[in-house]
Design a protein around this motif. Sequence first.
Motif, PDB file in Angstrom:
ATOM      1  N   LEU A  18       0.832  -1.194   0.000  1.00 47.47           N
ATOM      2  CA  LEU A  18       0.000   0.000   0.000  1.00 47.47           C
ATOM      3  C   LEU A  18       0.870   1.248   0.000  1.00 47.47           C
ATOM      4  CD1 LEU A  18      -2.589  -0.942   2.797  1.00 47.47           C
ATOM      5  CD2 LEU A  18      -2.883  -1.203   0.322  1.00 47.47           C
ATOM      6  N   LEU A  19       0.493   2.208  -0.845  1.00 48.51           N
ATOM      7  CA  LEU A  19       1.017   3.565  -0.768  1.00 48.51           C
ATOM      8  C   LEU A  19      -0.148   4.451  -0.361  1.00 48.51           C
ATOM      9  CD1 LEU A  19       3.098   5.875  -1.337  1.00 48.51           C
ATOM     10  CD2 LEU A  19       2.189   5.916  -3.671  1.00 48.51           C
ATOM     11  N   ASP A  20      -0.012   5.153   0.771  1.00 46.73           N
ATOM     12  CA  ASP A  20      -1.093   5.966   1.317  1.00 46.73           C
ATOM     13  C   ASP A  20      -0.659   7.429   1.305  1.00 46.73           C
ATOM     14  OD1 ASP A  20      -3.199   7.069   2.754  1.00 46.73           O
ATOM     15  OD2 ASP A  20      -3.366   5.334   4.079  1.00 46.73           O
ATOM     16  N   VAL A  21      -1.386   8.247   0.560  1.00 45.94           N
ATOM     17  CA  VAL A  21      -1.035   9.657   0.413  1.00 45.94           C
ATOM     18  C   VAL A  21      -2.200  10.506   0.907  1.00 45.94           C
ATOM     19  CG1 VAL A  21      -0.266  11.458  -1.167  1.00 45.94           C
ATOM     20  CG2 VAL A  21       0.361   9.065  -1.598  1.00 45.94           C
ATOM     21  N   PRO A  22      -1.989  11.364   1.918  1.00 46.27           N
ATOM     22  CA  PRO A  22      -3.089  12.186   2.436  1.00 46.27           C
ATOM     23  C   PRO A  22      -3.554  13.209   1.410  1.00 46.27           C
ATOM     24  CG  PRO A  22      -1.003  12.859   3.402  1.00 46.27           C
ATOM     25  CD  PRO A  22      -0.723  11.613   2.624  1.00 46.27           C
ATOM     26  N   ALA A  23      -4.779  13.665   1.587  1.00 45.27           N
ATOM     27  CA  ALA A  23      -5.357  14.646   0.668  1.00 45.27           C
ATOM     28  C   ALA A  23      -4.583  15.957   0.715  1.00 45.27           C
ATOM     29  CB  ALA A  23      -6.816  14.896   1.024  1.00 45.27           C
ATOM     30  N   THR A  24      -4.539  16.640  -0.406  1.00 46.48           N
ATOM     31  CA  THR A  24      -3.986  17.990  -0.422  1.00 46.48           C
ATOM     32  C   THR A  24      -4.956  18.930   0.298  1.00 46.48           C
ATOM     33  OG1 THR A  24      -5.010  18.379  -2.585  1.00 46.48           O
ATOM     34  CG2 THR A  24      -2.712  17.613  -2.560  1.00 46.48           C
ATOM     35  N   GLY A  25      -4.462  20.086   0.690  1.00 49.97           N
ATOM     36  CA  GLY A  25      -5.251  20.984   1.520  1.00 49.97           C
ATOM     37  C   GLY A  25      -6.513  21.502   0.884  1.00 49.97           C
ATOM     38  N   ASP A  26      -6.553  21.547  -0.451  1.00 57.04           N
ATOM     39  CA  ASP A  26      -7.713  22.116  -1.134  1.00 57.04           C
ATOM     40  C   ASP A  26      -8.596  21.048  -1.764  1.00 57.04           C
ATOM     41  OD1 ASP A  26      -5.751  21.357  -2.868  1.00 57.04           O
ATOM     42  OD2 ASP A  26      -5.907  23.100  -4.185  1.00 57.04           O
ATOM     43  N   ALA A  27      -8.469  19.786  -1.315  1.00 61.22           N
ATOM     44  CA  ALA A  27      -9.221  18.681  -1.916  1.00 61.22           C
ATOM     45  C   ALA A  27     -10.336  18.218  -0.987  1.00 61.22           C
ATOM     46  CB  ALA A  27      -8.289  17.510  -2.216  1.00 61.22           C
ATOM     47  N   ARG A  28     -11.279  17.514  -1.561  1.00 65.76           N
ATOM     48  CA  ARG A  28     -12.351  16.938  -0.767  1.00 65.76           C
ATOM     49  C   ARG A  28     -11.786  15.898   0.190  1.00 65.76           C
ATOM     50  NH1 ARG A  28     -16.359  14.103  -4.845  1.00 65.76           N
ATOM     51  NH2 ARG A  28     -17.420  13.626  -2.869  1.00 65.76           N
ATOM     52  N   THR A  29     -12.405  15.768   1.339  1.00 66.68           N
ATOM     53  CA  THR A  29     -11.882  14.863   2.366  1.00 66.68           C
ATOM     54  C   THR A  29     -12.872  13.764   2.741  1.00 66.68           C
ATOM     55  OG1 THR A  29     -12.698  16.357   4.108  1.00 66.68           O
ATOM     56  CG2 THR A  29     -10.416  16.649   3.360  1.00 66.68           C
ATOM     57  N   ASP A  30     -13.994  13.692   2.024  1.00 66.42           N
ATOM     58  CA  ASP A  30     -15.023  12.716   2.384  1.00 66.42           C
ATOM     59  C   ASP A  30     -14.873  11.392   1.660  1.00 66.42           C
ATOM     60  OD1 ASP A  30     -15.604  14.085  -0.005  1.00 66.42           O
ATOM     61  OD2 ASP A  30     -17.714  13.490   0.108  1.00 66.42           O
ATOM     62  N   GLU A  31     -13.969  11.320   0.681  1.00 71.30           N
ATOM     63  CA  GLU A  31     -13.813  10.088  -0.101  1.00 71.30           C
ATOM     64  C   GLU A  31     -12.344   9.758  -0.299  1.00 71.30           C
ATOM     65  OE1 GLU A  31     -17.812  10.101  -2.930  1.00 71.30           O
ATOM     66  OE2 GLU A  31     -15.851  10.477  -3.820  1.00 71.30           O
ATOM     67  N   THR A  32     -12.093   8.460  -0.447  1.00 72.87           N
ATOM     68  CA  THR A  32     -10.760   7.958  -0.759  1.00 72.87           C
ATOM     69  C   THR A  32     -10.714   7.536  -2.223  1.00 72.87           C
ATOM     70  OG1 THR A  32     -10.466   7.142   1.504  1.00 72.87           O
ATOM     71  CG2 THR A  32      -9.028   6.196  -0.178  1.00 72.87           C
ATOM     72  N   VAL A  33      -9.577   7.780  -2.851  1.00 74.89           N
ATOM     73  CA  VAL A  33      -9.305   7.254  -4.187  1.00 74.89           C
ATOM     74  C   VAL A  33      -8.429   6.012  -4.025  1.00 74.89           C
ATOM     75  CG1 VAL A  33      -8.202   7.672  -6.420  1.00 74.89           C
ATOM     76  CG2 VAL A  33      -9.429   9.524  -5.263  1.00 74.89           C
ATOM     77  N   VAL A  34      -8.808   4.925  -4.664  1.00 76.89           N
ATOM     78  CA  VAL A  34      -7.990   3.713  -4.674  1.00 76.89           C
ATOM     79  C   VAL A  34      -7.493   3.485  -6.093  1.00 76.89           C
ATOM     80  CG1 VAL A  34      -7.950   1.204  -4.377  1.00 76.89           C
ATOM     81  CG2 VAL A  34      -9.151   2.641  -2.711  1.00 76.89           C
ATOM     82  N   VAL A  35      -6.179   3.337  -6.236  1.00 74.41           N
ATOM     83  CA  VAL A  35      -5.577   2.998  -7.532  1.00 74.41           C
ATOM     84  C   VAL A  35      -5.042   1.576  -7.425  1.00 74.41           C
ATOM     85  CG1 VAL A  35      -3.935   3.633  -9.313  1.00 74.41           C
ATOM     86  CG2 VAL A  35      -4.942   5.412  -7.870  1.00 74.41           C
ATOM     87  N   TYR A  36      -5.473   0.716  -8.320  1.00 70.61           N
ATOM     88  CA  TYR A  36      -5.141  -0.714  -8.253  1.00 70.61           C
ATOM     89  C   TYR A  36      -4.108  -1.114  -9.306  1.00 70.61           C
ATOM     90  CZ  TYR A  36      -5.531  -5.705  -9.191  1.00 70.61           C
ATOM     91  OH  TYR A  36      -5.227  -7.018  -9.437  1.00 70.61           O
ATOM     92  N   GLY A  37      -3.231  -2.016  -8.906  1.00 67.18           N
ATOM     93  CA  GLY A  37      -2.323  -2.693  -9.831  1.00 67.18           C
ATOM     94  C   GLY A  37      -1.870  -3.993  -9.190  1.00 67.18           C
ATOM     95  N   HIS A  38      -1.074  -4.767  -9.898  1.00 64.64           N
ATOM     96  CA  HIS A  38      -0.543  -6.005  -9.305  1.00 64.64           C
ATOM     97  C   HIS A  38       0.907  -6.197  -9.720  1.00 64.64           C
ATOM     98  CE1 HIS A  38      -0.632  -8.665 -12.921  1.00 64.64           C
ATOM     99  NE2 HIS A  38      -1.692  -7.967 -13.272  1.00 64.64           N
ATOM    100  N   LEU A  39       1.635  -6.951  -8.890  1.00 68.50           N
ATOM    101  CA  LEU A  39       3.074  -7.142  -9.074  1.00 68.50           C
ATOM    102  C   LEU A  39       3.443  -8.569  -9.444  1.00 68.50           C
ATOM    103  CD1 LEU A  39       4.369  -5.057  -6.014  1.00 68.50           C
ATOM    104  CD2 LEU A  39       4.013  -4.290  -8.371  1.00 68.50           C
TER     105      LEU A  39
END
Length: 471
Positions: free
Chosen positions: A82-103
């Motif tokens: 997992l790579l977890d990156v907090p929201a930028t200061g001017d972004a919405r905070t009610d939802e998470t974006v998940v980006v998927y891939g496999h290794l």
Amino acid sequence: MDAAVIRETVRGRWSADSGAALEGLSRLVEIPALSPSFDAEWETTRQLHAAVDHVRSYLDALDVPGASTDVVELPGRTPVLLLDVPATGDARTDETVVVYGHLDKQPAAGEWSPGLGPWTPVVKDGRLYGRGAGDDGYAAYAAATALEALHAGGGAHARTVVLLETCEESGSRDLGAYLEHLRPRLGEVGLVVCLDTSGVDYERLWLATSLRGMVSFDLSVRVLTSGVHSGHGSGLVPSSFRILRELLDRVEDPRTGRLHLPELVTEVPADRLAEVHAAGDALAPTLPLVDGMRYAHDDVADLVLANTWSTTMSVTGADGLPPLPEAGNVLRPYTSVKLSFRLPPTVDADTALAALTRVLTTDPPFGAQVEITRTDAATGWNANPRAGWLESTLDEVGDEVFGLPWRALGLGGTIPFLGLFGRAYPDAQFVVTGPRGPGNNAHVPDEWLHLEQTERVTEAVARIIHAHARS
């Protein structure tokens, strides 16, 4: 958001001269991280772990404020990075974006061309050759680069989690457990970006919007306890093959290929029909037909819908039939076939399997013994209607990044991870895309990644994540 800086950052990371993303992916190619289906001793060989460690080191070095990595490994299951990156200061905070891939990767799968090899990265003619380059190692680096580009260009993003599994090539059999385990940690997921599909060309952005489901099983018909001379038994006992044909006719019209069971068919949604007609002849199939053979339909749209929204039955294997040179005048005791049914995306696979089992085993002709074994069922996936912000962003990306309108397509195959994500986050917006296209050779020798298309897809992902943050 400075679009020029976004593009410059993306191109720099994927540059064949000194691009960090290309260099990291090249080193990942060198790791024979075979999926568990191809490496039963994966816990001992630890090649999957080596791939995770390599990518984690790259992600740990990102110049993205607040980013953190974690490896989650449930007992007896393949690891997830997992790579977890907090929201930028001017972004919405009610939802998470998940980006998927496999290794995880497929095996070498045969002889590669001179100068190429599965674990030897080679950059040539705008392509990166090597196993896992296109399926699916690029995803980790594209996701990381998109986030770096957003920060460099003053873009915004909601909290974003890049989830990289190591069991996709084995049917993502561990992913469901991880999605359940990570549910409290991921929170409310509003956008899922899946980077593991192919398009029809390398000119525009292609989105997958549906996948067929699948049911498969072995069907056996037994009429005798042992074989007998056909001169002694034929006419007295119907052949197992004749009974098998009658059973299959209960399910499928042999002339048209249409399925008789209502549990196996559905109407095509209007938005999927519109996507097929918008793509037009770009979706025309190119299969290696023998001389004189015709496709099942004359119209391209009909062909596409038959491949993506129709139920099809295929016999993919057989037993009880001796090789032709060894076949004698024998009334054989049994015939067994492997049946594979591709299901429309919205048909429930378990319901379809139950219906097939009932029809094929109830009241068998002449009292033959009919048995169904080794069953497997996977429900497909159909994307939610696109939100207005996503539709308009895709239009902008098509115009400003690719120079051509984006297009959508349904996929005739079954990809388990999409069904798992769809059931886990039924209300999320899905962007299912990738830079692979015709001839990329995933799963076979000479696999390669189209680098220029990878740049464009990476830039598109950055802009989509930015748009979500402001939606």
